[in-house]
Design a protein around this motif. Structure first.
Motif, PDB file in Angstrom:
ATOM      1  N   ALA A   1      16.705 -79.853  23.159  1.00 59.56           N
ATOM      2  CA  ALA A   1      16.728 -78.672  22.288  1.00 59.56           C
ATOM      3  C   ALA A   1      17.567 -78.939  21.047  1.00 59.56           C
ATOM      4  O   ALA A   1      17.205 -78.542  19.929  1.00 59.56           O
TER       5      ALA A   1
ATOM      6  N   LEU B   1      20.988 -65.862  20.140  1.00 58.91           N
ATOM      7  CA  LEU B   1      20.170 -66.582  21.108  1.00 58.91           C
ATOM      8  C   LEU B   1      19.872 -65.728  22.331  1.00 58.91           C
ATOM      9  O   LEU B   1      20.718 -64.937  22.753  1.00 58.91           O
TER      10      LEU B   1
ATOM     11  N   ARG C   1      18.801 -69.286  26.824  1.00 54.47           N
ATOM     12  CA  ARG C   1      18.942 -70.407  25.895  1.00 54.47           C
ATOM     13  C   ARG C   1      20.408 -70.606  25.515  1.00 54.47           C
ATOM     14  O   ARG C   1      20.880 -71.728  25.368  1.00 54.47           O
TER      15      ARG C   1
END
Length: 649
Positions: free
Chosen positions: A441, A597, A601
């Protein structure tokens, strides 16, 4: 191509020294299993039923034949990644064909194999030392076992190339010893040899009361087969196969001899059947030899764990720990963080279980899961090799039937301590997956910028602008980009943002850890001759990454070939080296507070950054001289926080 040919020849060769080495470091775990396997299946005071004893021996014979010989020795050892074995090497072979979902299987297999590394030293050493209880009844073996384990882990940092020379001869003596005393005991009841008939195994599993559940203990005879695969790169495929012939014969003799004693004696006692068949006159030397064998088995498994973790780091599945290459033995490694982690975990295991018979409950479950996962991965590998589908199906069904049976039988051990290894394996799996997906990510959100002619000209102008104070003669940025046409935007920001960093030469250095073990090559491209260079350094995963030294060698070679020329200045005549001073710039990100977020996440990213704390910085990992390193931190924004209505009063 030459390297591949060399590896092929290495695996084809069969030499006495190689066979001896394989006997020493490959079969330690499986070779010490006779110490505790039958002890786990017959409780003190139990009246021995010949049907049960013969059925167990038959199951042991066919488990060693199907699992160890057929699955690992004949099939799995064919799957090598540039000569290296192990579950992560197997994953490396298949990942390009079966996508990223296969990473979950590999991570789980690796995690449970490490769990095996936590339980094996305690149970092996304990089972050997407990032999002293025949001489000293009621002896508390826990302090002795812990002392041996501490000694074992402390010496890792010194390198084991010296004591490693004794592994082969000692284990050869060990296997010969267990084979001879097994044969001596076998002569007292040769009828146990009829257990080679699989009918006795069938009778035990199908008709004997609760016979199927005995598989949980029977499985202990094959633990170590997975570690055998991991050690292939050290000793060679054919050396393992040849040495296994002798090792298997001695193991079967040992189990047969113990079974003969059990049937003849009629009642199991407090002492392991293994120690009951040893003649009194050599009893004490036998305990010493058994202790040496278990220490060697533990040492081999610890080294295997280091190899496993090093490959996990290479594949981006584990935080970057410092990897040290002690001594002169090729490929030998030592990972300080993991060494002390394993030591503490082993000591806690001993303190919790105290005796080997209690540890048997936790042993086996994690290895069964690893073997199941290996079966799935090897079936995918065979598909890549275009083995006929029918053959793959038959092989997979056979091994899955055996391993699922073992798994079901082992699940009954959950409440007896098996849950501990499941928890450890689960935590290690979560750690690796969080690291892998968190890093993925992060990498996706790191902005790249093309090195356009305009930017290269700007770098060249900055390099030649003598009105600005020189920051360094050579300014080296470690980059994740192997593409010489693009670079992280943060690196350009670091160079151009006030105050601008003027250097005679800008270097963008990418370190690529290869799938091959001993690669050491580099690519160099002059983006602007004498001003901007892009270097890709290819380092094998078993090579010590002395990046500081490698850079100096590369710079010197480019100068020698005329691809790099330093402009002479008055200061240059005082330089101690031809290419002037140099500075490595390492840029690290941190999660900006200016983020919005989703919960999951946010948890993933924060967990990833927290896991960085157990790793080492890039300067330590790449062995950069601390006096030549500059650290910079920059905020990483995944998603800007929502606009807020801020009202002025």
């Amino acid at each position: 191509m030459e390297g591949h040919t060399h590896i092929t020849e290495f695996h084809k060769r069969v030499k006495l020294a190689g066979v001896l080495l394989a006997t020493g470091i490959v079969f330690g775990d499986i070779g010490t299993s006779p110490l505790y396997t039958l002890n786990a299946l017959f409780h003190p005071g139990e009246v021995v039923d010949p049907a049960k004893a013969l059925g167990i021996l038959s199951c042991v014979i066919w488990t060693l034949t199907l699992q160890t010989t057929l699955k690992y020795i004949l099939i799995t050892l064919t799957a090598d990644n540039n000569g290296e074995g192990g579950i992560f090497s197997l994953y490396t072979l298949i990942r390009r064909y079966f996508g990223k979902w296969s990473v979950v299987l590999a991570v789980m297999g690796g995690a449970f194999l490490i769990s095996d590394g936590i339980i094996t030293p305690p149970i092996s050493v304990s089972s050997a030392i407990e032999g002293l209880q025949k001489i000293y009844p009621g002896l508390n073996t826990v302090p002795i076992v812990i002392a041996i384990i501490i000694f074992l882990f402390v010496i890792q940092q010194l390198g084991t190339q010296q004591i490693g020379k004794f592994f082969g001869p000692v284990m050869l003596i060990w296997f010969s010893f267990i084979g001879i005393i097994g044969l001596m005991s076998l002569f007292s009841n040769l009828s146990v040899l009829k257990a080679f008939n699989p009918y006795y195994a069938y009778e035990l599993l199908v008709h004997y009361p609760a016979g199927f559940w005995l598989l949980g203990g029977i499985f202990l005879c094959t633990t170590g087969a997975e570690a055998l695969y991991s050690d292939m790169g050290h000793v060679g495929r054919n050396n393992i196969r040849v040495s296994w012939i002798y090792v298997k014969i001695t193991l079967l003799l040992s189990y047969a001899g113990q079974t003969a004693w059990l049937i003849n004696n009629g009642v199991a006692n407090e002492l392991s059947p293994f120690y009951n068949i040893i003649p009194e006159v050599i009893y004490v030397p036998s305990v010493i030899l058994a202790s040496m064998a278990t220490v060697i088995a533990s040492q081999a498994l610890i080294s295997g764990c280091f190899t496993l973790v090093n490959e996990a780091i290479r594949l981006g599945l584990w935080p970057r720990n410092r990897v040290v290459f002690p001594g002169t033995m090729k490929g030998q490694m030592y990972i300080p963080f993991f060494n002390w982690f394993l030591m503490v975990a082993c000591i806690l295991t001993v303190l919790h279980f105290r005796e080997s018979k209690n540890m048997e409950a936790a042993f086996g479950l994690s290895v069964t899961l690893t073997m199941l996962i290996t079966t799935f991965l090897i079936s995918l590998y065979l598909r890549i090799r275009r083995v006929p589908t029918l053959v793959i199906v038959l092989i997979s069904v056979l091994f899955l039937a055996v391993e699922i049976s073992f798994l079901i039988a082992n699940l009954q051990k959950l409440h007896e301590g098996g849950w501990i290894m499941l928890v450890v394996g689960g935590l290690l799996t979560c750690t690796m997956l969080i690291w892998y997906y968190g890093k993925t990510a992060q990498d996706k959100l790191i902005a790249k910028e093309g090195l356009s002619p305009l930017i290269l000209q700007k770098l060249k102008d900055l390099s030649g602008n003598e009105k600005l104070r020189s920051y360094a003669t050579n300014l080296i940025y470690l980059t994740s980009s192997s593409n010489p046409e693009s670079i992280e935007k943060r690196i350009l920001d670091s160079i151009f943002h006030t105050p601008a960093k003027r250097a005679d030469i800008y270097w963008f250095l990418h370190v690529h850890v290869t799938d091959e073990p001993y690669t050491l090559k580099y690519e160099a491209k002059a983006l602007e001759t004498n001003d901007v260079y892009h270097i890709v350094l290819h380092i094998g995963f078993r090579v010590e990454p002395k990046v500081d030294l490698f850079f100096r060698k590369i710079a010197a070679e480019l100068m020698l070939k005329g691809e790099l020329r330093y402009e002479w200045t008055e200061e240059k005549k005082y330089d101690s080296q031809d290419f002037g001073d140099y500075r490595f710039v390492i840029t690290n990100s941190f999660l900006s507070y200016d983020n919005s977020l989703p919960y999951w996440r946010n948890f993933l990213i924060k967990s990833y950054y927290n896991l960085k704390l157990i790793g080492v910085r890039e300067d330590v990992n790449f062995e950069l001289d601390a006096s030549n390193v500059i650290f910079e931190r920059y905020p990483l924004v995944f998603e800007r926080a929502n606009q807020v209505n801020l009202e002025r009063i």
